[in-house]
Scaffold this active site. Structure first.
Site, mmCIF file in Angstrom:
data_model
loop_
_atom_site.group_PDB
_atom_site.id
_atom_site.type_symbol
_atom_site.label_atom_id
_atom_site.label_comp_id
_atom_site.label_asym_id
_atom_site.label_seq_id
_atom_site.Cartn_x
_atom_site.Cartn_y
_atom_site.Cartn_z
ATOM 1 N N TYR A 1 -1.582 -0.692 10.463
ATOM 2 C CA TYR A 1 -1.858 -1.006 9.057
ATOM 3 C C TYR A 1 -0.655 -0.599 8.196
ATOM 4 O O TYR A 1 -0.157 -1.388 7.389
ATOM 5 C CB TYR A 1 -3.132 -0.307 8.584
ATOM 6 C CG TYR A 1 -3.427 -0.564 7.119
ATOM 7 C CD1 TYR A 1 -3.537 -1.865 6.635
ATOM 8 C CD2 TYR A 1 -3.559 0.490 6.205
ATOM 9 C CE1 TYR A 1 -3.778 -2.112 5.285
ATOM 10 C CE2 TYR A 1 -3.801 0.249 4.866
ATOM 11 C CZ TYR A 1 -3.911 -1.049 4.404
ATOM 12 O OH TYR A 1 -4.140 -1.294 3.079
ATOM 13 N N SER B 1 0.858 -1.192 0.000
ATOM 14 C CA SER B 1 0.000 0.000 0.000
ATOM 15 C C SER B 1 0.889 1.235 0.000
ATOM 16 O O SER B 1 2.047 1.181 0.437
ATOM 17 C CB SER B 1 -0.876 0.019 1.261
ATOM 18 O OG SER B 1 -1.458 1.304 1.442
HETATM 19 P P1 NAP Z 1 -11.804 -5.523 -0.045
HETATM 20 O O1 NAP Z 1 -12.707 -5.161 -1.172
HETATM 21 O O2 NAP Z 1 -12.289 -5.367 1.366
HETATM 22 O O3 NAP Z 1 -11.283 -7.008 -0.279
HETATM 23 C C1 NAP Z 1 -10.568 -7.726 0.697
HETATM 24 C C2 NAP Z 1 -10.557 -9.180 0.306
HETATM 25 O O4 NAP Z 1 -9.871 -9.919 1.341
HETATM 26 C C3 NAP Z 1 -11.943 -9.753 0.190
HETATM 27 O O5 NAP Z 1 -11.979 -10.686 -0.882
HETATM 28 C C4 NAP Z 1 -12.134 -10.493 1.519
HETATM 29 O O6 NAP Z 1 -13.051 -11.573 1.307
HETATM 30 C C5 NAP Z 1 -10.711 -10.993 1.771
HETATM 31 N N1 NAP Z 1 -10.463 -11.274 3.179
HETATM 32 C C6 NAP Z 1 -10.658 -10.442 4.244
HETATM 33 N N2 NAP Z 1 -10.369 -11.079 5.390
HETATM 34 C C7 NAP Z 1 -9.976 -12.337 5.030
HETATM 35 C C8 NAP Z 1 -9.558 -13.493 5.780
HETATM 36 N N3 NAP Z 1 -9.475 -13.468 7.121
HETATM 37 N N4 NAP Z 1 -9.237 -14.615 5.100
HETATM 38 C C9 NAP Z 1 -9.322 -14.662 3.740
HETATM 39 N N5 NAP Z 1 -9.695 -13.605 2.997
HETATM 40 C C10 NAP Z 1 -10.026 -12.466 3.638
HETATM 41 O O7 NAP Z 1 -10.478 -4.633 -0.122
HETATM 42 P P2 NAP Z 1 -9.456 -4.366 -1.320
HETATM 43 O O8 NAP Z 1 -9.308 -2.922 -1.441
HETATM 44 O O9 NAP Z 1 -9.787 -5.162 -2.518
HETATM 45 O O10 NAP Z 1 -8.125 -4.911 -0.629
HETATM 46 C C11 NAP Z 1 -7.241 -5.802 -1.248
HETATM 47 C C12 NAP Z 1 -5.825 -5.479 -0.804
HETATM 48 O O11 NAP Z 1 -5.472 -4.173 -1.251
HETATM 49 C C13 NAP Z 1 -5.615 -5.472 0.716
HETATM 50 O O12 NAP Z 1 -4.408 -6.117 1.022
HETATM 51 C C14 NAP Z 1 -5.529 -3.989 1.053
HETATM 52 O O13 NAP Z 1 -4.749 -3.757 2.201
HETATM 53 C C15 NAP Z 1 -4.865 -3.456 -0.206
HETATM 54 N N6 NAP Z 1 -5.029 -2.028 -0.430
HETATM 55 C C16 NAP Z 1 -6.273 -1.489 -0.602
HETATM 56 C C17 NAP Z 1 -6.404 -0.113 -0.796
HETATM 57 C C18 NAP Z 1 -7.746 0.534 -0.970
HETATM 58 O O14 NAP Z 1 -7.817 1.784 -0.857
HETATM 59 N N7 NAP Z 1 -8.814 -0.216 -1.271
HETATM 60 C C19 NAP Z 1 -5.265 0.701 -0.824
HETATM 61 C C20 NAP Z 1 -4.015 0.114 -0.653
HETATM 62 C C21 NAP Z 1 -3.900 -1.259 -0.464
HETATM 63 P P3 NAP Z 1 -13.979 -12.264 2.420
HETATM 64 O O15 NAP Z 1 -14.606 -11.161 3.212
HETATM 65 O O16 NAP Z 1 -14.916 -13.076 1.584
HETATM 66 O O17 NAP Z 1 -13.039 -13.099 3.219
#
Ligand code: NAP
Length: 268
Positions: free
Chosen positions: A155, A142
């Site tokens: 985080y 991130s």
């Molecule tokens: P998201 O839409 O909330 O997706 C998170 C994913 O992780 C979902 O598929 C969720 O599925 C899964 N997950 C959560 N807890 C889990 C667990 N205990 N075991 C297995 N799977 C789990 O968020 P996203 O933005 O796509 O995030 C993806 C990555 O990008 C993360 O690592 C996040 O830190 C990073 N990121 C996001 C942003 C942003 O602004 N969105 C910015 C920088 C980095 P289930 O709930 O079905 O388990």
């Protein structure tokens, strides 16, 4: 169903957001898929859609990567399925609250998913990839990995770990044909913000990227062989300068004598 020459890509956190877009793009690039997240229903729906659309084999495995036996199940899969050539370590959660408004147990869970699970999955797959002659690992870090003051500090710390671990993996595996990439997204429009306790609507729209655009840019960076990809950074020279400054520091971080500026008190 066609057999893919690209092999199988395992995508964690594939039930929505960035992970679901990776699944879509990798299926379209010719990978077969194993999708991992907790929600079997969402994974099944995505697997069905992608299999119908691309003709690829798409398997959905429900697993809570914060649960030791579930995590061990995915580690075993990574070690033993010889078709696996790619891992996207994407599953992760965030937080926006400062320490004084945060709960230590929630922080521990975040470290468990963002750091421990990512590490164990990588440790499971790397020896197998080396033995199979190569492959790729994409780690989703991130922007807060280099800007930990922006959101919750734990985080930011977990994402700094992902960046540091990826840089080290890149060095260790340079001659093993295993491509490593750390992706540093800025604010991206996904469910992440609801889970993290924030509101993406409060951010200026100029700061927020669509998940499709984020993943397309990140995969372009992967194709270009980048170790670190910052999809929104306009000028790559800014990262190169930051990295050059880090490399300049390294030879001076461990010396037998302390700096002259710290010998003032002893001399007095
Ligand atoms: P998201 O839409 O909330 O997706 C998170 C994913 O992780 C979902 O598929 C969720 O599925 C899964 N997950 C959560 N807890 C889990 C667990 N205990 N075991 C297995 N799977 C789990 O968020 P996203 O933005 O796509 O995030 C993806 C990555 O990008 C993360 O690592 C996040 O830190 C990073 N990121 C996001 C942003 C942003 O602004 N969105 C910015 C920088 C980095 P289930 O709930 O079905 O388990």
């Amino acid at each position: 169903m066609s057999i893919s020459k690209k092999g199988i890509a395992v995508v964690t956190g594939a039930s929505g957001g960035i992970g679901a877009i990776y699944a879509d793009r990798l299926a379209n690039r010719g990978y077969e898929l194993i999708l991992v997240a907790r929600s079997q229903v969402k994974l099944d729906a995505l697997a069905k859609r992608l299999a119908n659309m691309t003709g690829r084999s798409v398997k959905a495995i429900a697993a809570d990567l914060n649960n030791k036996s579930d995590l061990n199940r995915i580690e075993t899969l990574l070690r033993t399925d010889t078709g696996i050539t790619m891992l996207v370590n994407n599953a992760g959660v965030g937080a926006v609250a400062p320490l004084l408004a945060s709960d230590a147990d929630a922080m521990e869970d975040m470290i468990g998913l963002n750091v421990t699970a990512l590490t164990r999955l990588t440790y499971a797959l790397v020896p197998a990839l080396v033995a199979r002659g190569g492959g790729g690992i994409i780690n989703i870090s991130s922007a807060v990995g280099i800007g930990p003051e922006i959101l919750n500090g734990v985080y930011g710390g977990t994402k700094a770990f992902v960046l540091a671990f990826s840089l080290s993996l890149h060095k260790e595996l340079a001659d093993k044909n295993v491509q490593i990439q750390a992706v540093l997204p800025g604010a991206t429009a996904t469910n992440f913000w609801d889970v993290a306790g924030g509101s993406i609507e409060k951010l200026p729209s100029a700061m927020v990227m669509r998940a499709d655009d984020l993943v397309d840019a990140a995969l372009a960076g992967f194709d270009q062989g980048e170790v670190v990809t910052i999809p929104s950074l306009p000028d790559a020279a800014d990262w190169a300068a930051y990295e050059a400054a880090r490399q300049t520091l390294i030879p001076n971080l461990s010396l037998s004598v302390s700096s002259a500026r710290y010998r003032v008190a002893a001399a007095a």
